[in-house]
Every structure is written in structure tokens, then in C-alpha cells.
Design an enzyme around this catalytic site. Structure first.
Site, PDB file in Angstrom:
ATOM      1  N   MET A  22      19.280  67.903   5.294  1.00  0.00           N
ATOM      2  CA  MET A  22      19.205  68.599   4.014  1.00  0.00           C
ATOM      3  C   MET A  22      18.791  67.705   2.850  1.00  0.00           C
ATOM      4  O   MET A  22      18.639  68.198   1.734  1.00  0.00           O
ATOM      5  CB  MET A  22      20.558  69.239   3.684  1.00  0.00           C
ATOM      6  CG  MET A  22      21.702  68.260   3.514  1.00  0.00           C
ATOM      7  SD  MET A  22      23.255  69.059   3.035  1.00  0.00           S
ATOM      8  CE  MET A  22      22.931  69.455   1.317  1.00  0.00           C
ATOM      9  N   ASP A 138      32.542  64.754   9.172  1.00  0.00           N
ATOM     10  CA  ASP A 138      31.252  64.494   9.821  1.00  0.00           C
ATOM     11  C   ASP A 138      31.102  63.002  10.145  1.00  0.00           C
ATOM     12  O   ASP A 138      30.036  62.419   9.907  1.00  0.00           O
ATOM     13  CB  ASP A 138      30.111  64.972   8.921  1.00  0.00           C
ATOM     14  CG  ASP A 138      28.791  65.123   9.684  1.00  0.00           C
ATOM     15  OD1 ASP A 138      28.830  65.237  10.921  1.00  0.00           O
ATOM     16  OD2 ASP A 138      27.729  65.117   9.038  1.00  0.00           O
TER      17      ASP A 138
END
Length: 365
Positions: A22, A138
Site C-alpha cells: 500500500m 504484522d
């Protein structure tokens, strides 16, 4: 000569340091303070999506609130406008080094002790962020850097959330967020996660540092996620004979399916690793022995060991007297196995006897 792109009137963008799902990260020059920085910008094709805008801003807010030597520092945030579209950016400290992913792909073999030392750096950063109420969600090789002088830096809090946030599940996304090889079972199932999910992911990363392979591999992210939920990993020593039993125990405790039997805090896991490196006994050895590590048939999920379904809310503190009930359970399991074996043996003896009697009768007639 074309003028370099400038953000916020002060950050001159240079070459691209990396690209992700992203965002893009540039090496930049802060003209006001005369220093090199890293600038992360949301990809232009995603900037029109409010959900990506919100996620990107959340990363800035999460990371900016953390000030620790093992976490990449955020200096500034802002927005750029291209063709009428607002593109947010984050200005971070420039880390001169490489990611763990690059290190793993380089083919260099790390000593087990060095792998453990590097993991301590990750846990120090997580210990700080968890105390600040932020779960990373993450942790993976691409989100941890190693500087040229050997310091570990955790980065990319893009999907971090505050603890207790009712939205801390994975069900709101079209795809599972977080690389599948490092997902905790609770993430894979779309359940609410807490700090212990980060410790499972750290265990996956440590496993890979020790063995140069993740604990689970598969043909698809779904296949890997299923293994995180249902399958037990093989001890790291299966793939690397230099791994000691203490190292095995530390990794396997971090990878327990049920968060209640996992390490309960980054500090607890870090203390075990430091004890291991100092040649001292590690708590994981006793804990894993008590919950059946190495004492159950291969493939028996550790999730089946939890018997107290009425336990209260989980915390980041180690459970008290949680493991002293497990030996009785193991003896009961052993007795059940013995009974099954005896029944099978009796059946075989009856079958053999029937065959012999049949042959004898045949000879008589």
C-alpha cells in the site's frame, strides 16, 4: 535538470528504498534540518480509498506515539496533493541497513545464538509498544530491520491497533491482513487479538531465523493459515542440529495455539531467551513439559490441553499455577492408550487362535 519532488515544502524525495502493498518509501533530504530521512507515501492508486487513507493515518498515529531505540521513529506527517487527490505521507528516521527478509534471502547462515540475540531486540520493541497499549499485528521479516552496527529496528505499524479496540479482528478485511506464514491462530480465525498474537508471530520469525524456513509452508495463504490453526510445527532442531533443547522449548512455547499457554508478555519471552544465552535454565522447558510437549502422540493439537473454558479475561501477566494440573491429564491419556493397545492385542490373539483352530479341524476331517 528536473527539480526533485518536495513534500511539505522541506522534504526532497530521492530514490525509492522499497515498495509494499500500500505504500512506497523514499530516501529523502530534510532541507530544514539538513538530514536524511525516509518518507513513506500512500500509493496514488489507493489514495482515493477512504479505508486505506484511514489505515495509513492510523500507522502514523501509532508509530508517532512510540519512542524507543528498537522502533523506527516517526518525525513528521503531512499530506501532498496530486491531481486533486490527497496523498498522506509519513517522515521517519532513515535506517541504514537491511530488512530481516533481505538477510534471510541472502543465503547467509546465522548462528543460533545470534538469531536469539536479534529476537531480543524485537521483543524489547514489542514490550514497549504493548505497555503503551499498541499491538503491532504484522511482525514478519520485512517489517524488522538490522542496522549496519547490528541494532534491531521494528517498523511498519500499518495494521497496529490499540488494545481493547473492539475492531481488533481480521473479519472486516476482504483478505487476511498480515503475511500468512506469520499469522497467529487467532488472527487466522478472525478472532480478537492481543499482545500474545505478536509473540506468536515473533516465534514464527525466530523459527525462520534458526532454520531458514517458516514453521509452516503451503501452496496458498489459506493452506498456511489452516496449519497455524490445526497443525503442530516440528521443533527447529529437526532442520538445524545446532539448535539446543532450550531453544526448541522457547520457540515451541511461543507457537502454542492457545494464547493462554503461550508466553504472556514480551518480557517473559525475552527473559527466557536471555537465560538460554547465559546457559541458565529456561522456564519454557518446564512449562512445555507440563502441558504435554513431547508427551503426546504426534499431531495432537496443544489446543486440546485447555480444560478451563470458564477462565476470566486474559491479561499480559503470566498465569499463576496454570501448569500444575497437566501431569494428571497426561497420566490419564497414557492409561487410555494402554487400554487401547491391550484391546488390539487381544483381538489379534483371538484372530490367530481362530485361524489355528480352523486349520486343525481341517486336518481332522
Amino acid at each position: 535538470m528536473e527539480e526533485p519532488r518536495r513534500l511539505g515544502g522541506r522534504y526532497e524525495l530521492g530514490h525509492v528504498l522499497g515498495r509494499g502493498g500500500m505504500a512506497e518509501v523514499y530516501l529523502a533530504h530534510d532541507t530544514r534540518l539538513g538530514r536524511s530521512v525516509a518518507v513513506k507515501t500512500l500509493r496514488a492508486d489507493l489514495a482515493r480509498d477512504p479505508s486505506f487513507q484511514a489505515r495509513f493515518r492510523r500507522e502514523a498515529q501509532s508509530a508517532a506515539s512510540l519512542n524507543h531505540p528498537t522502533i523506527v521513529a516517526v518525525h513528521d506527517t503531512g499530506e501532498d496533493h496530486i491531481d486533486g487527490v490527497s496523498i498522506p505521507y509519513i517522515v521517519m528516521e532513515y535506517v541504514d541497513g537491511s530488512t530481516f527478509r533481505t538477510l534471510l534471502h541472502s543465503g547467509r547462515k546465522l548462528l543460533p545464538e545470534r538469531s536469539m540475540e536479534m529476537t531480543i531486540g524485537i521483543l524489547q520493541g514489542l514490550e514497549y509498544s504493548h505497555r503503551a497499549g499498541i499491538v503491532h499485528r504484522d511482525i514478519k521479516p520485512a517489517n524488522v530491520m538490522l542496522t549496519r552496527n547490528g541494532q534491531v529496528k521494528v517498523m511498519d505499524f500499518g495494521i497496529a491497533r490499540a488494545m481493547g479496540d473492539s475492531g481488533m479482528t481480521m473479519t472486516q478485511t476482504a483478505a487476511v491482513i498480515g503475511t500468512a506464514q506469520y499469522l497467529s491462530p487467532e488472527q487466522a480465525k478472525g478472532e480478537q487479538v492481543d499482545a500474545r498474537s505478536d509473540l506468536y508471530s515473533t516465534g514464527c520469525l525466530l523459527y525462520e531465523l534458526l532454520t531458514v524456513r517458516p514453521p509452516f509452508v503451503g501452496d496458498s495463504p489459506v493452506a498456511v493459515a489452516y496449519q497455524h490453526v490445526r497443525e503442530e510445527p516440528q521443533p527447529p532442531s529437526v532442520f538445524n542440529p545446532e539448535i539446543t533443547p532450550e531453544m526448541d522449548a522457547i520457540v515451541m512455547r511461543a507457537l502454542v495455539k492457545d494464547p493462554d499457554y503461550r508466553y504472556q508478555s514480551a518480557d517473559e519471552m525475552r527473559s527466557d531467551i536471555e537465560a538460554c544465552l547465559d546457559g541458565q535454565p529456561v522456564a519454557a522447558t518446564a512449562a512445555m513439559g507440563s502441558v504435554g510437549y513431547g508427551g503426546y502422540p504426534h499431531g495432537q493439537p496443544m489446543t486440546a490441553l485447555r480444560t478451563d473454558s470458564s477462565a476470566g479475561p486474559t491479561t499480559m501477566l503470566p498465569p499463576m499455577n496454570r501448569y500444575n494440573e497437566r501431569p494428571d491429564r497426561r497420566r490419564q491419556k497414557k492409561n487410555n492408550n494402554t487400554s487401547t493397545i491391550l484391546l488390539v492385542v487381544a483381538g489379534v490373539l483371538l484372530l490367530v487362535s481362530a485361524i489355528l483352530i480352523g486349520k486343525w479341524l481341517g486336518k481332522q476331517f
